[in-house]
Structures are given as structure tokens and as C-alpha cells.
Write an enzyme that holds these catalytic residues in place. Sequence first.
Site, mmCIF file in Angstrom:
data_model
loop_
_atom_site.group_PDB
_atom_site.id
_atom_site.type_symbol
_atom_site.label_atom_id
_atom_site.label_comp_id
_atom_site.label_asym_id
_atom_site.label_seq_id
_atom_site.Cartn_x
_atom_site.Cartn_y
_atom_site.Cartn_z
ATOM 1 N N HIS A 358 0.800 -1.223 0.000
ATOM 2 C CA HIS A 358 0.000 0.000 0.000
ATOM 3 C C HIS A 358 0.832 1.272 0.000
ATOM 4 O O HIS A 358 0.260 2.359 0.122
ATOM 5 C CB HIS A 358 -0.931 0.031 1.216
ATOM 6 C CG HIS A 358 -2.148 -0.823 1.052
ATOM 7 N ND1 HIS A 358 -3.288 -0.400 0.402
ATOM 8 C CD2 HIS A 358 -2.399 -2.102 1.441
ATOM 9 C CE1 HIS A 358 -4.195 -1.364 0.413
ATOM 10 N NE2 HIS A 358 -3.678 -2.408 1.034
ATOM 11 N N LYS A 547 -8.643 13.754 4.068
ATOM 12 C CA LYS A 547 -7.766 12.584 4.030
ATOM 13 C C LYS A 547 -6.775 12.713 5.178
ATOM 14 O O LYS A 547 -6.726 13.737 5.861
ATOM 15 C CB LYS A 547 -7.023 12.487 2.703
ATOM 16 C CG LYS A 547 -6.279 13.757 2.301
ATOM 17 C CD LYS A 547 -5.630 13.630 0.942
ATOM 18 C CE LYS A 547 -6.657 13.626 -0.145
ATOM 19 N NZ LYS A 547 -6.994 12.285 -0.630
ATOM 20 N N ARG A 548 -5.999 11.672 5.395
ATOM 21 C CA ARG A 548 -4.982 11.698 6.447
ATOM 22 C C ARG A 548 -4.041 12.876 6.244
ATOM 23 O O ARG A 548 -3.693 13.223 5.120
ATOM 24 C CB ARG A 548 -4.211 10.373 6.423
ATOM 25 C CG ARG A 548 -3.158 10.210 7.498
ATOM 26 C CD ARG A 548 -2.725 8.753 7.568
ATOM 27 N NE ARG A 548 -2.298 8.229 6.276
ATOM 28 C CZ ARG A 548 -1.045 8.279 5.829
ATOM 29 N NH1 ARG A 548 -0.093 8.849 6.564
ATOM 30 N NH2 ARG A 548 -0.727 7.764 4.661
ATOM 31 N N LYS A 553 0.577 14.481 0.957
ATOM 32 C CA LYS A 553 -0.785 14.733 0.478
ATOM 33 C C LYS A 553 -1.024 16.222 0.234
ATOM 34 O O LYS A 553 -2.031 16.619 -0.320
ATOM 35 C CB LYS A 553 -1.800 14.165 1.457
ATOM 36 C CG LYS A 553 -1.725 12.631 1.538
ATOM 37 C CD LYS A 553 -2.731 12.068 2.518
ATOM 38 C CE LYS A 553 -2.582 10.559 2.665
ATOM 39 N NZ LYS A 553 -3.096 9.816 1.500
ATOM 40 N N THR A 655 -8.736 6.211 -2.236
ATOM 41 C CA THR A 655 -10.123 5.767 -2.422
ATOM 42 C C THR A 655 -11.092 6.919 -2.176
ATOM 43 O O THR A 655 -12.215 6.884 -2.669
ATOM 44 C CB THR A 655 -10.471 4.589 -1.491
ATOM 45 O OG1 THR A 655 -10.108 4.922 -0.146
ATOM 46 C CG2 THR A 655 -9.736 3.334 -1.910
ATOM 47 N N LYS A 659 -14.818 8.041 -3.999
ATOM 48 C CA LYS A 659 -16.079 8.341 -3.301
ATOM 49 C C LYS A 659 -16.623 9.694 -3.735
ATOM 50 O O LYS A 659 -17.836 9.841 -3.996
ATOM 51 C CB LYS A 659 -15.845 8.318 -1.788
ATOM 52 C CG LYS A 659 -15.445 6.960 -1.238
ATOM 53 C CD LYS A 659 -14.849 7.067 0.152
ATOM 54 C CE LYS A 659 -14.164 5.767 0.538
ATOM 55 N NZ LYS A 659 -13.288 5.902 1.717
#
Length: 808
Positions: A358, A547-548, A553, A655, A659
Site C-alpha cells: 500500500h 484525508k490523512r 498529500k 479511495t 467516493k
Amino acid sequence: MPTTKFDKESIKTSILGKLQRYNGRTLADATQQQIYYAVASTVRDQIMQKWVAYREQDKNYQGKRLYYLSVEFLTGRSAYCNMLNLCSSSAYREALEELGLDIKKVLWEEPEPGLGNGGLGRLAACFLDSLSSLSMPAVGCTIRYEYGLFRQRLIEGQQVEMPDNWLENGNVWEVPAPEDTCEVHFGGWVEERHEDGRMKFIHHDYRTVEAVPYDMPVAGYDCETVNSLRMWRARSPKTLDFKSFNSGEYMKAMQEQELAAVISKVLYPEDNHYEGKELRLKQHYFFTSATLQYALKDFKRRFGNQFHLLPEKMTIHINDTHPGLAIPELMRLLIDEEGLGWDEASWIVQRTIAYTNHTVMSEALEKWPEQMMQNLVPRIYMILQEINRRVCADLAEKYQNGSDPRIARQAVIAYGMVHMANLCVAMSYSVNGVSQLHGEILKKDTFHDYYQVMPEKFSAITNGITHRRWLMSCNPQLTDLICDAIGDQWVREPEELKALLPYRDDAAFRAAFAEVKRQNKAYFSDVLFKRQGMRVDPDFMFDVQAKRLHEYKRQLLNALHILVLYNRIMDDPNFTMQPRVFIFGAKASPAYYMAKQIIRLILAISRLIDRSPRAKKMLKVVFLENYDVSGAEALIPAADLSEQLSTAGKEASGTGNMKFMMNGALTIGTMDGANIEIHNAVGPDNIYIFGMRTDTVRDLQQTGGYSPMHVYETNAELRRALTQIIDGTLMPENPAALQDIYHNLLFSDPYFVLKDFGSYSMAQRRTEQDYRDQEKWVKMAISNTAASGFFSSDRTIWEYNDRIWRIR
């Protein structure tokens, strides 16, 4: 076995009866929590009826079973999704309405399970839902954490971590299975002894922890399959040291219990110190050992001691490296407990265990100190040593050079560390990435040496999400609109959402689609008020990054752009823009200093905007506190724009991007992870792509040919925004509070925030222009929903089964 009816009237009777029997209350004087428990227990009864029938059928099952091991399963609340999968949601809604109850208020009482944190756990939960809905026999396996990661509070402009005691009022969905309790051993030493012509290994002076299983049923959609999520709780076999207790040494009397129970106490204990690392290692071995013991017990019940059938009848799938100790543990059980030889056991293991990677981040590829492994699980360490010796010998033969540097890079044990990713690649029969780009990076970079010698193992299967939760459950208005337009075949075959595409040219459908989005925005505003006492204007554009919190990111890219927009508003009295609310949702790991500083920056920008009467007419920044599945279920259907800003080559898949897309949000993002496949699915006119590509990022990292200072000097808007971080504009009471962000960007910028800023800013100008043309925007949004069926986890599970598992 007689069946129980679950129509509207029987549901009402059940709820009222449970309130009377369990609580001695009528509906009028019951609390909301008691009402929720009565409703959930009724749903549970319906599931149990199916579960019993499925288990009876399963007793005679002779095919292959999947054990899906993951250190987290981010399940979210279960009540409504269970109603949906049982095809009873309408009956429950009508029953509650006739009882004078609001179904949303009732279901709000359900605690958010603390069994996961981010995308890894949410993917695992989606997979279980799809496995059940596709009638594939599977067991999800994890730890029954007493406390989740933490509850996030935002206090005085900073993240504060609070305990997440999600089991405080119990868990209505779990069922203890004490008959499968087993022992897991830690510490001690191993005696090697020759007996009956073979070597035996006797473990002495170990400490015993009991693993007690709790099962949560996972009902498939409109089918008879009810799989299980098996959660293991740790306890000591010694309930109380009476001698110490009677001597007045009360703490010592409970010490053994506490040392065992701490294993299943908290999800992801901090590991920035030795004790924390040791606890994580205990957790990983604890649940993998318990799971493998149970799996072999079930195998022997079905097939006796025909262990050569194991690869044909069982797949152990490890979700990232956390459950990687399943490899040596299965070896231990087969050799020490079942009497197999090394070669036979190794043959079985290498055909039974599959591995999903991952991450391509080198710091996230799990490693354990060799000495810690030896002290904590000495027999496992011996097996790892032998695996390493054989792996290295095989590589030396292939490379025809025992000193080849590639051997050290591929070794299971090297430089005093046990390399879990190398173990998983060497000993699994399948290694897959979670997007097409990620699969290529694994082959060309992360595991390039292994790919050169065993290419047949590697594949890429793009992640997916369950459309049942992430469209049907969380966005019922859009679900109804889609069904009215194209029927309900897409519910079972989600790729049939493509039939929606022609409706983007239907003015009436576009108007209805836009109205659903506005209703979802209003609902999110209500949820935000309930959670944080804040409201947002549903007429604003909803720009979301949820998100985290991690530097790669690039929430920083978003934050700097907001500062630039604020400056444009304040500098030019004639400047106008489409009113926009930027919504962030993220938790920062408690020990991740820079991530917590980024939260401080975002909250400081929010305060800055709120202080300006002019700016707040066009801008607002909201940080959704304690972002969780329930928060996502309210936020995602309301989003207009989905921010997917990872540095190219760093995000394995994502993911959340799927969504948002499924619910009609447009993506602004880099060509990274599954963004590439979303781009391919919707076409370049229905997505906003910016930034460097993976090969450019790799070249800059390798050559060092990037100067953030050059970007700073040549972009005046960016330079001003950076300066505001340290000149008191954001933190007038403490201008130096955020200086580490400033210095990191200006003198290092490891994730190329400044490098990509210009491209990002231009892409944001295009979103602004397109959003003003609502006809165009809604057409683009419909195109995204229509193309989202490919990203259903049902498709993902079919691919896993076709390529890896081969379950009948």
C-alpha cells in the site's frame, strides 16, 4: 428452523418489546440511546437469522476460504448499511416514522467503531462488504481495539488528542466466540532437541496471552451470504494474583492482567520510543498468530491433516506488511505443531499467502529491530533467520555472486533490522499494487530487484469502494434520482451507471441533480452544526480536501492557495469570485510534528478570513473536527470539488477520490495513484489535472536540480503568502509559531509544494471559471458519476479472485 417476519409491523412490535424487556421503558420515556439499541437489536435479529442458516450451510463447504488479515477495518456505523443490505431500509424507515421517530436521529446514537483510521482500514471494510455481496466465503481478521486512534479536538487553534472509548456502551453487533479462544506466547527461549530422527523446538519460560475472538456479521446485499469480521481481544489467563492481593499488593495482583490487556487496548500506539515499537510488534504477532491457529483449526475440521491441500483450500491475504508475521507463524504451526518438514511447510506457505503493498514511501516500509524480534518471539526469529539464509542463498545462485549488493537490498534480515516488505515479497505467491501506476512503481523502483528475479508474482489491481455505502447509503436522494432515470440494474452491476451519461444533456435531469447536491450541502451544514456549532452556506462552492494529514498529500498546497485568494480579495476592491468554502478533514498522528503544524496553519487562515467582513463574503475555511466515516458520509455527497494533491508517485491509489467522484464531485489533482484512471474514465474535459508527472519528480529527486528559493523569488503572490506565515499576519500573538513550515518549504520542500503551485493555481482558475457556468459544471458532475461504476469494490474483488484467490 422457523423464520421471523421483519415487515413494518413486526419491526415496530420488536422495537417496543425490546424497550420493555431490556430497559423496562415505554417508547415515551426511553432515552435516545435505548431506542437506538432496540432498533439495532432488531436489525441484528434479522442478520442472526441469516447467519445461522449460512453457518449451517458452511459446515459442509469443501471449497476455498479467504482469510483477509488487516491491522485495521474502518467499518463505520453499521445499522443503516445492514438495513440496506438486508433490503429492509424502507420497512425500518416506515416503522420508525409510524412510531414518531426520526431515523437519522436514532442512528446518530450508534458509536463510531474505533477499529481503523484511514484508507487502509476503509478499503478492508469495503472488501468485506463486496466479498459477502458476491457470495465469496471469507473471514476478515483484526484486533478488537478497546480505544480507537484518538478523538480529535481543535482547541485554541491546535489539534488535541482525546481518548476514543468507542466501546463505552458496548457493541450491539459483536458476538463473542469463546470456544475459539487460543494462546499466544511471547518471550522465553527455545530448546532444540533431536527426537525420532528430526529436530524439535521446545519453547520454554514464555508468557501467555489469551486471544478471545468476537465476531461481527457482514451481510451481503440481497443474498444469503453472511461472512464474519473476527476481532481478537487480548486477556491474561491469570485473572487475579490472590497471594499478592491478600498481602495488600493490589497493583501487583492485577499486573499480569494489565500487561496482556494492553495489547488490544489502543489502535496504533505511538512508536516513537522503544516500548511503543514493542507494543506494536506484540499486536501484530498476537492477531496473526490467533488468526492462523483458528484458520488451521477450521481447515483440519474440514480436511483433516491433508496439509498439502492448504493452498487449494485457503488463501491468507495480508493487507500491507502489518500482518506479515503470518508467514513465519504459519511455518511455525506447520513444523512445530503439525510435524511437517521445512521444505514441505515452505512449499505450502509460498502458495497460500498473498500480499498487497500500500505504499511506496521508503520510511513506511515496515522494519523491526532484530534484537526486539529475538527477545519477543524467539521461535519466530529463528524461522526468519532460516528464511533469510535460504532467500539469500537463492539470490546468490541467481546472481552468481554472493557479494552482489542486490542481495542485501532484498534480504529479510539486514543491518540489524527485519525487513517485513522483503519477507512478504519473498514468501508470498502474489504481490500486488493498488493502482496501475503503483504497480509499475513497485516493479520499476520499490521492489525492482525482486521483480527482476520473480516477475510472475507482480500485478496491479486498482482499488475500489462499495457503492452500497458510498452512494446508496450516504446519498439516498441521488440514488433515487439515478434509479428513476436508468432503473436499478446498476445496484448489482455498478458499471451500468454509464447509462446515466446521456442524461447530462437533459435539462430536467440536470436541474434535479443540482437540487440533490444543494440538499446534501444543507444537510452537511446541519451535521456540522451538530458536531461543531458551525454552519456553512449551501450556496457556496464546496471545495473539499479530506484525508490523512501528511506532507506528501500536500494540504499545504491548498492552504497557500487560500492565502493567495484572500490577498486578491483584500488588495482589489473590485475583485470578485464565486463564494467558496474550503473544507478540510484530517487527523495528524500525535507524534507527527509537521502535520500538526499544518493544522495550526489552516486554522490560523480560517481565523484570518473570519476577521475580514469583505473576505468572509467570498471565502470560508472549515476544519471538520474528528473526521471519521460518519463525517465522510455527510461531507462527500455535498462536495463540488475534490482535492487530490499528492506529489506524483507518492500516493499508491487513494479511495477518497473515488467516493467524491461517485457522488458527482469533480477532481482537481495530480497524475498520481488512481487519479490517472479517473482521468482515463471521465476524459480530460471532466477533471482538472495539474503538476509534474512521476518521471519528472523522480528526475528532480535524483539530480537535486530543484531550488524552492527560485520559485519563491519569481512568484510574487506565492512569496507574499509564505511571508505571511512568519510576519504576524496569521499569528500576531506569536509570529514565529509556524516558522518551521516556512523554513521547510523554502529550504527543502521535499514534496515540491512550491514547484507545483503555479500549475495548481492555474487549474484552480479553471475550476472558478467553469463553476460560474452551472450548466457546464453539472454536466461534468454527471459525467463523473456515470463513469464511477468501474471504481466499485465489487469489480476490484472480482479481479482479486480472478488473478489471485481463485475462490469458487
